[in-house]
Design a protein around this motif. Structure first.
Motif, PDB file in Angstrom:
ATOM      1  N   ASP A  58       0.825  -1.209   0.000  1.00 18.44           N
ATOM      2  CA  ASP A  58       0.000   0.000   0.000  1.00 18.44           C
ATOM      3  C   ASP A  58       0.863   1.264   0.000  1.00 18.44           C
ATOM      4  OD1 ASP A  58       0.741  -0.803   2.632  1.00 18.44           O
ATOM      5  OD2 ASP A  58      -0.783   0.530   3.482  1.00 18.44           O
ATOM      6  N   MET A  59       2.033   1.182   0.635  1.00 12.59           N
ATOM      7  CA  MET A  59       2.949   2.329   0.647  1.00 12.59           C
ATOM      8  C   MET A  59       3.525   2.580  -0.753  1.00 12.59           C
ATOM      9  SD  MET A  59       2.866   3.434   3.741  1.00 12.59           S
ATOM     10  CE  MET A  59       4.317   4.352   4.148  1.00 12.59           C
ATOM     11  N   VAL A  60       3.803   1.501  -1.472  1.00  8.48           N
ATOM     12  CA  VAL A  60       4.310   1.646  -2.837  1.00  8.48           C
ATOM     13  C   VAL A  60       3.247   2.299  -3.711  1.00  8.48           C
ATOM     14  CG1 VAL A  60       5.124   0.404  -4.897  1.00  8.48           C
ATOM     15  CG2 VAL A  60       5.874  -0.328  -2.614  1.00  8.48           C
ATOM     16  N   LEU A  61       2.004   1.831  -3.601  1.00  6.47           N
ATOM     17  CA  LEU A  61       0.912   2.413  -4.393  1.00  6.47           C
ATOM     18  C   LEU A  61       0.664   3.866  -3.999  1.00  6.47           C
ATOM     19  CD1 LEU A  61      -1.559  -0.605  -4.454  1.00  6.47           C
ATOM     20  CD2 LEU A  61      -0.146   0.217  -6.329  1.00  6.47           C
ATOM     21  N   ASP A  62       0.705   4.162  -2.703  1.00  7.35           N
ATOM     22  CA  ASP A  62       0.516   5.542  -2.241  1.00  7.35           C
ATOM     23  C   ASP A  62       1.611   6.456  -2.773  1.00  7.35           C
ATOM     24  OD1 ASP A  62      -1.758   4.837  -0.854  1.00  7.35           O
ATOM     25  OD2 ASP A  62      -0.783   4.782   1.118  1.00  7.35           O
ATOM     26  N   ARG A  63       2.850   5.960  -2.797  1.00  9.40           N
ATOM     27  CA  ARG A  63       3.962   6.751  -3.318  1.00  9.40           C
ATOM     28  C   ARG A  63       3.755   7.062  -4.795  1.00  9.40           C
ATOM     29  NH1 ARG A  63       8.034   5.178  -6.255  1.00  9.40           N
ATOM     30  NH2 ARG A  63       7.926   3.007  -5.641  1.00  9.40           N
ATOM     31  N   LEU A  64       3.347   6.049  -5.557  1.00  6.17           N
ATOM     32  CA  LEU A  64       3.118   6.258  -6.988  1.00  6.17           C
ATOM     33  C   LEU A  64       1.979   7.247  -7.221  1.00  6.17           C
ATOM     34  CD1 LEU A  64       3.510   2.581  -8.211  1.00  6.17           C
ATOM     35  CD2 LEU A  64       5.113   4.462  -8.593  1.00  6.17           C
ATOM     36  N   ALA A  65       0.922   7.136  -6.413  1.00  3.45           N
ATOM     37  CA  ALA A  65      -0.208   8.064  -6.537  1.00  3.45           C
ATOM     38  C   ALA A  65       0.226   9.474  -6.141  1.00  3.45           C
ATOM     39  CB  ALA A  65      -1.365   7.586  -5.670  1.00  3.45           C
ATOM     40  N   GLY A  66       1.003   9.576  -5.057  1.00  4.21           N
ATOM     41  CA  GLY A  66       1.473  10.874  -4.583  1.00  4.21           C
ATOM     42  C   GLY A  66       2.383  11.580  -5.571  1.00  4.21           C
ATOM     43  N   GLU A  67       3.108  10.807  -6.347  1.00  2.00           N
ATOM     44  CA  GLU A  67       3.999  11.376  -7.362  1.00  2.00           C
ATOM     45  C   GLU A  67       3.236  11.758  -8.628  1.00  2.00           C
ATOM     46  OE1 GLU A  67       6.928   8.326  -7.937  1.00  2.00           O
ATOM     47  OE2 GLU A  67       7.918   8.736  -6.024  1.00  2.00           O
ATOM     48  N   GLY A  68       1.925  11.524  -8.621  1.00  2.00           N
ATOM     49  CA  GLY A  68       1.105  11.868  -9.780  1.00  2.00           C
ATOM     50  C   GLY A  68       1.256  10.907 -10.941  1.00  2.00           C
ATOM     51  N   LYS A  69       1.781   9.718 -10.681  1.00  2.69           N
ATOM     52  CA  LYS A  69       2.008   8.752 -11.746  1.00  2.69           C
ATOM     53  C   LYS A  69       0.767   7.901 -12.050  1.00  2.69           C
ATOM     54  CE  LYS A  69       6.951   8.286 -11.059  1.00  2.69           C
ATOM     55  NZ  LYS A  69       8.055   7.380 -10.764  1.00  2.69           N
ATOM     56  N   MET A  70      -0.247   8.012 -11.178  1.00  2.00           N
ATOM     57  CA  MET A  70      -1.439   7.175 -11.356  1.00  2.00           C
ATOM     58  C   MET A  70      -2.704   7.981 -11.121  1.00  2.00           C
ATOM     59  SD  MET A  70      -0.365   3.731  -9.293  1.00  2.00           S
ATOM     60  CE  MET A  70      -1.880   2.895  -9.708  1.00  2.00           C
ATOM     61  N   GLU A  71      -3.738   7.650 -11.871  1.00  2.00           N
ATOM     62  CA  GLU A  71      -5.058   8.236 -11.647  1.00  2.00           C
ATOM     63  C   GLU A  71      -5.726   7.510 -10.484  1.00  2.00           C
ATOM     64  OE1 GLU A  71      -7.222   7.962 -15.302  1.00  2.00           O
ATOM     65  OE2 GLU A  71      -5.668   9.030 -16.427  1.00  2.00           O
ATOM     66  N   ARG A  72      -6.712   8.151  -9.874  1.00  2.00           N
ATOM     67  CA  ARG A  72      -7.390   7.602  -8.695  1.00  2.00           C
ATOM     68  C   ARG A  72      -7.979   6.218  -8.952  1.00  2.00           C
ATOM     69  NH1 ARG A  72      -9.820  10.090  -4.120  1.00  2.00           N
ATOM     70  NH2 ARG A  72      -9.242  12.065  -5.020  1.00  2.00           N
ATOM     71  N   ARG A  73      -8.637   6.030 -10.072  1.00  2.00           N
ATOM     72  CA  ARG A  73      -9.253   4.714 -10.340  1.00  2.00           C
ATOM     73  C   ARG A  73      -8.194   3.639 -10.581  1.00  2.00           C
ATOM     74  NH1 ARG A  73      -9.789   3.440 -15.814  1.00  2.00           N
ATOM     75  NH2 ARG A  73      -9.237   5.161 -17.166  1.00  2.00           N
ATOM     76  N   GLU A  74      -7.049   4.031 -11.114  1.00  2.00           N
ATOM     77  CA  GLU A  74      -5.956   3.079 -11.313  1.00  2.00           C
ATOM     78  C   GLU A  74      -5.361   2.656  -9.964  1.00  2.00           C
ATOM     79  OE1 GLU A  74      -4.691   1.687 -14.420  1.00  2.00           O
ATOM     80  OE2 GLU A  74      -6.662   2.430 -14.940  1.00  2.00           O
ATOM     81  N   VAL A  75      -5.289   3.597  -9.019  1.00  2.00           N
ATOM     82  CA  VAL A  75      -4.806   3.269  -7.675  1.00  2.00           C
ATOM     83  C   VAL A  75      -5.746   2.256  -7.030  1.00  2.00           C
ATOM     84  CG1 VAL A  75      -4.349   4.165  -5.349  1.00  2.00           C
ATOM     85  CG2 VAL A  75      -3.638   5.486  -7.349  1.00  2.00           C
ATOM     86  N   ALA A  76      -7.039   2.475  -7.156  1.00  2.00           N
ATOM     87  CA  ALA A  76      -8.029   1.561  -6.563  1.00  2.00           C
ATOM     88  C   ALA A  76      -7.920   0.167  -7.180  1.00  2.00           C
ATOM     89  CB  ALA A  76      -9.434   2.124  -6.735  1.00  2.00           C
ATOM     90  N   LEU A  77      -7.813   0.092  -8.489  1.00  2.00           N
ATOM     91  CA  LEU A  77      -7.685  -1.209  -9.152  1.00  2.00           C
ATOM     92  C   LEU A  77      -6.364  -1.873  -8.768  1.00  2.00           C
ATOM     93  CD1 LEU A  77      -8.620  -3.410 -11.087  1.00  2.00           C
ATOM     94  CD2 LEU A  77      -7.701  -2.039 -12.979  1.00  2.00           C
ATOM     95  N   GLY A  78      -5.289  -1.123  -8.745  1.00  2.00           N
ATOM     96  CA  GLY A  78      -3.996  -1.672  -8.345  1.00  2.00           C
ATOM     97  C   GLY A  78      -4.045  -2.234  -6.935  1.00  2.00           C
ATOM     98  N   SER A  79      -4.678  -1.516  -6.036  1.00  2.00           N
ATOM     99  CA  SER A  79      -4.818  -1.976  -4.652  1.00  2.00           C
ATOM    100  C   SER A  79      -5.650  -3.254  -4.581  1.00  2.00           C
ATOM    101  CB  SER A  79      -5.460  -0.870  -3.816  1.00  2.00           C
ATOM    102  OG  SER A  79      -5.571  -1.269  -2.481  1.00  2.00           O
TER     103      SER A  79
END
Length: 142
Positions: A24-45
């Protein structure tokens, strides 16, 4: 171009398995860096959590379908197969052809053909999978 959920899930799973990093920290970091859209973060999680919860089940069927054991696959290839199998069998909104195409795109050059062949052998519906053998460690653990 933003990172896909599958690429992020692969990165999170590899970090977890190799360095015990919290996915979850890896996904949060990627989201925080603007590398992922919100729905992509949810699917990745969803994919990461599903793979971690179902690793024994996924491995049992991947190894049975491929005719290979765990030692045959490098870390990246087995994680790609796990996250793809999870999508095929547990997520109903992703077409099988999209799962296979994305998995082959993620695979290292040396294993693209292997990933493609194994995923094409997999049934798209979880109900088509055979029962786990009664005396297997997977059955005892489940």
């Amino acid at each position: 171009m933003p990172m896909t959920a599958r690429k992020a899930a692969l990165e999170a799973l590899l970090s977890y398995r190799k360095r015990a990093a919290r996915p979850d920290m890896v996904l949060d970091r990627l989201a925080g860096e603007g590398k992922m859209e919100r729905r992509e973060v949810a699917l990745g999680s969803n994919i990461v959590n599903g793979v971690l919860q179902n690793t024994l089940f996924l491995d049992y069927h991947i190894f049975r379908i491929s005719g290979r054991d765990e030692g045959y696959f490098d870390a990246e290839t087995i994680e790609i197969l796990r996250l793809s199998a999870y999508q095929l069998w547990f997520l109903d909104r992703i077409p099988a052809r999209a799962v296979v195409s994305e998995a082959v795109g993620l695979a290292p050059r040396r294993s693209k053909g292997l990933v493609n062949a194994i995923l094409r052998k997999m049934p798209a519906d979880i109900s088509a999978l055979p029962e786990i053998e009664a005396d297997s460690p997977e059955k005892r653990l489940s």
